[in-house]
Design a protein around this motif. Structure first.
Motif, PDB file in Angstrom:
ATOM      1  N   ARG A  56      -1.223  -1.824 -10.725  1.00  0.00           N
ATOM      2  CA  ARG A  56      -2.125  -2.441 -11.683  1.00  0.00           C
ATOM      3  C   ARG A  56      -3.600  -1.918 -11.177  1.00  0.00           C
ATOM      4  NH1 ARG A  56      -1.495  -9.124 -11.990  1.00  0.00           N
ATOM      5  NH2 ARG A  56      -3.673  -8.912 -12.638  1.00  0.00           N
ATOM      6  N   ALA A  57      -4.332  -1.759 -12.226  1.00  0.00           N
ATOM      7  CA  ALA A  57      -5.643  -1.258 -12.125  1.00  0.00           C
ATOM      8  C   ALA A  57      -6.549  -2.342 -10.925  1.00  0.00           C
ATOM      9  CB  ALA A  57      -6.457  -1.349 -13.238  1.00  0.00           C
ATOM     10  N   GLY A  58      -7.028  -1.832  -9.882  1.00  0.00           N
ATOM     11  CA  GLY A  58      -7.530  -2.547  -9.088  1.00  0.00           C
ATOM     12  C   GLY A  58      -6.768  -2.956  -7.831  1.00  0.00           C
ATOM     13  N   PHE A  59      -5.705  -2.738  -7.661  1.00  0.00           N
ATOM     14  CA  PHE A  59      -4.612  -3.295  -6.616  1.00  0.00           C
ATOM     15  C   PHE A  59      -4.909  -1.997  -5.598  1.00  0.00           C
ATOM     16  CE2 PHE A  59      -0.693  -2.126  -4.421  1.00  0.00           C
ATOM     17  CZ  PHE A  59      -0.632  -3.662  -3.684  1.00  0.00           C
ATOM     18  N   ASP A  60      -5.246  -2.443  -4.358  1.00  0.00           N
ATOM     19  CA  ASP A  60      -5.485  -1.665  -3.241  1.00  0.00           C
ATOM     20  C   ASP A  60      -4.077  -0.868  -2.649  1.00  0.00           C
ATOM     21  OD1 ASP A  60      -6.525  -0.586  -1.099  1.00  0.00           O
ATOM     22  OD2 ASP A  60      -7.580  -2.208  -0.456  1.00  0.00           O
ATOM     23  N   TYR A  61      -3.713   0.042  -3.191  1.00  0.00           N
ATOM     24  CA  TYR A  61      -2.527   0.736  -3.039  1.00  0.00           C
ATOM     25  C   TYR A  61      -2.643   1.358  -1.459  1.00  0.00           C
ATOM     26  CZ  TYR A  61       1.462   4.180  -3.242  1.00  0.00           C
ATOM     27  OH  TYR A  61       2.526   4.781  -3.040  1.00  0.00           O
ATOM     28  N   ALA A  62      -3.790   2.026  -1.190  1.00  0.00           N
ATOM     29  CA  ALA A  62      -4.182   2.332  -0.007  1.00  0.00           C
ATOM     30  C   ALA A  62      -3.679   1.461   1.302  1.00  0.00           C
ATOM     31  CB  ALA A  62      -5.475   3.061   0.326  1.00  0.00           C
ATOM     32  N   ARG A  63      -4.261   0.112   1.235  1.00  0.00           N
ATOM     33  CA  ARG A  63      -4.171  -0.761   1.974  1.00  0.00           C
ATOM     34  C   ARG A  63      -2.700  -1.336   2.026  1.00  0.00           C
ATOM     35  NH1 ARG A  63      -7.683  -5.345   3.337  1.00  0.00           N
ATOM     36  NH2 ARG A  63      -6.295  -7.078   4.185  1.00  0.00           N
ATOM     37  N   ALA A  64      -1.912  -1.154   1.079  1.00  0.00           N
ATOM     38  CA  ALA A  64      -0.624  -1.833   0.891  1.00  0.00           C
ATOM     39  C   ALA A  64       0.485  -0.737   1.414  1.00  0.00           C
ATOM     40  CB  ALA A  64      -0.112  -2.151  -0.633  1.00  0.00           C
ATOM     41  N   THR A  65       0.077   0.519   1.823  1.00  0.00           N
ATOM     42  CA  THR A  65       0.880   1.224   2.117  1.00  0.00           C
ATOM     43  C   THR A  65       0.536   1.776   3.554  1.00  0.00           C
ATOM     44  OG1 THR A  65      -0.335   3.245   1.058  1.00  0.00           O
ATOM     45  CG2 THR A  65       1.533   2.593  -0.157  1.00  0.00           C
ATOM     46  N   ARG A  66      -0.227   1.158   4.161  1.00  0.00           N
ATOM     47  CA  ARG A  66      -0.719   1.859   5.585  1.00  0.00           C
ATOM     48  C   ARG A  66       0.378   1.159   6.704  1.00  0.00           C
ATOM     49  NH1 ARG A  66      -6.303  -1.232   5.848  1.00  0.00           N
ATOM     50  NH2 ARG A  66      -5.861  -3.002   6.360  1.00  0.00           N
ATOM     51  N   PRO A  67       0.359   1.633   7.618  1.00  0.00           N
ATOM     52  CA  PRO A  67       1.447   1.288   9.083  1.00  0.00           C
ATOM     53  C   PRO A  67       1.248  -0.280   9.059  1.00  0.00           C
ATOM     54  CG  PRO A  67       0.203   3.099   9.366  1.00  0.00           C
ATOM     55  CD  PRO A  67      -0.583   2.768   8.262  1.00  0.00           C
ATOM     56  N   GLY A  68       2.681  -0.909   9.038  1.00  0.00           N
ATOM     57  CA  GLY A  68       2.651  -2.315   9.217  1.00  0.00           C
ATOM     58  C   GLY A  68       2.454  -3.248   7.991  1.00  0.00           C
ATOM     59  N   LYS A  76       7.489   8.842   3.437  1.00  0.00           N
ATOM     60  CA  LYS A  76       6.026   8.713   3.739  1.00  0.00           C
ATOM     61  C   LYS A  76       6.001   7.823   4.870  1.00  0.00           C
ATOM     62  CE  LYS A  76       3.352   7.540   0.201  1.00  0.00           C
ATOM     63  NZ  LYS A  76       2.119   8.497   0.112  1.00  0.00           N
ATOM     64  N   GLY A  77       6.996   7.164   5.250  1.00  0.00           N
ATOM     65  CA  GLY A  77       7.070   6.041   6.309  1.00  0.00           C
ATOM     66  C   GLY A  77       6.341   4.866   5.878  1.00  0.00           C
ATOM     67  N   VAL A  78       6.392   4.530   4.626  1.00  0.00           N
ATOM     68  CA  VAL A  78       5.836   3.203   3.853  1.00  0.00           C
ATOM     69  C   VAL A  78       7.008   2.347   3.845  1.00  0.00           C
ATOM     70  CG1 VAL A  78       4.886   2.336   1.986  1.00  0.00           C
ATOM     71  CG2 VAL A  78       4.087   4.525   2.759  1.00  0.00           C
ATOM     72  N   HIS A  79       6.772   1.113   4.315  1.00  0.00           N
ATOM     73  CA  HIS A  79       7.967  -0.017   4.248  1.00  0.00           C
ATOM     74  C   HIS A  79       7.784  -0.420   2.745  1.00  0.00           C
ATOM     75  CE1 HIS A  79       9.130   0.085   8.386  1.00  0.00           C
ATOM     76  NE2 HIS A  79       7.743   0.321   8.765  1.00  0.00           N
ATOM     77  N   VAL A  80       9.035  -0.707   2.134  1.00  0.00           N
ATOM     78  CA  VAL A  80       9.019  -1.202   0.717  1.00  0.00           C
ATOM     79  C   VAL A  80      10.233  -2.051   0.784  1.00  0.00           C
ATOM     80  CG1 VAL A  80       8.093   0.903  -0.380  1.00  0.00           C
ATOM     81  CG2 VAL A  80      10.557   1.011   0.054  1.00  0.00           C
TER      82      VAL A  80
END
Ligand code: ATP
Ligand code: MG
Length: 213
Positions: free
Chosen positions: A102-114, A134-138
């Motif tokens: 979604r426009a405005g969603f903080d993708y960088a934050r949601a994909t960082r470690p932890g 990418k080492g991203v938990h999904v």
């Protein structure tokens, strides 16, 4: 007489395959968009078309129910490609596999470690591979269509879907945040058919070869 069966899905794959078939002088006897027939003859008594769901094309070819077929790379990645000879990228039905939010969603934050990202998609195998690389938990949620709806209703943070113009994303206030890979359709052939029906298949495969190659 030996007959070759080509598995195709309706819509863009069929439409973009027509000119390639025409190059080898093959013309379908009917238009699958208006006909209800699932097996369609051609002007050649030894070539017929089977109209299948796009995701089923590799299955028909793998089991030899169809000798060859045309399937998107997206579909082949999910299928796994076992038991399929893939001689050619046809360069048709081009699009790209993307991550959108979604426009405005903080993708960088949601994909960082932890962090964890909830992803809805029809392309579970490709999505899993991409995010694990990418080492991203999904958390993956399998859908069968209209993935754009998932972030709007809060089912998921992100989707992995095919995009061509981006019009559907825009209409639903979604933005593309990553391209996973470019997608185009491939010719797939049953390896046993390649041996038993070589005289029929070789010229067909040659005719499908891109004119530049
Ligand atoms: P359905 O739309 O009936 O649910 P599907 O999405 O699997 O099924 P199509 O929409 O006909 O079938 O897509 C067939 C293939 O065309 C896909 O596997 C993909 O390779 C390619 N494709 C899908 N969407 C696009 C697009 N927006 N632009 C270009 N090619 C696409
Ligand atoms: Mg579709």
């Amino acid at each position: 007489m030996s007959v070759v069966t080509l598995a195709l899905s309706k819509g863009r794959i069929f439409a973009e395959t027509l000119p390639l078939l025409a190059r080898s002088g093959v013309v379908p006897a009917e238009d699958p968009e208006s006909s209800r027939k699932l097996v369609i003859g051609t002007n050649r008594a030894d070539i017929r078309l089977a109209i299948v769901r796009a995701t089923d094309t590799p299955t028909y070819v793998q089991h030899g129910a169809a000798d060859l077929g045309i399937a998107g790379k997206d579909v082949l990645l999910e299928h796994g490609g076992a038991g399929l000879y893939q001689p050619l990228d046809l360069g048709i039905a081009r699009c790209r596999l993307c991550v959108a939010v979604r426009a405005g969603f903080d993708y960088a934050r949601a994909t960082r470690p932890g962090a964890r990202l909830a992803v809805a998609t029809k392309y579970v195998a490709s999505a899993r591979e991409f995010f694990s690389g990418k080492g991203v938990h999904v958390d993956l949620i399998k859908l069968y269509g209209s993935m754009e709806l998932a972030p709007l209703l809060g089912l998921a943070d992100a989707i992995v879907d095919l995009v061509s113009s981006g019009g559907t994303l825009r209409a639903n206030h979604l933005v593309e945040v990553e391209e996973i890979m470019p997608i185009s359709a491939r010719l797939i052939v049953n390896p046993a058919s390649l041996k038993t029906k070589q005289a029929l298949l070789d010229p067909l495969i040659q005719a499908f070869r891109p004119l530049s190659a």
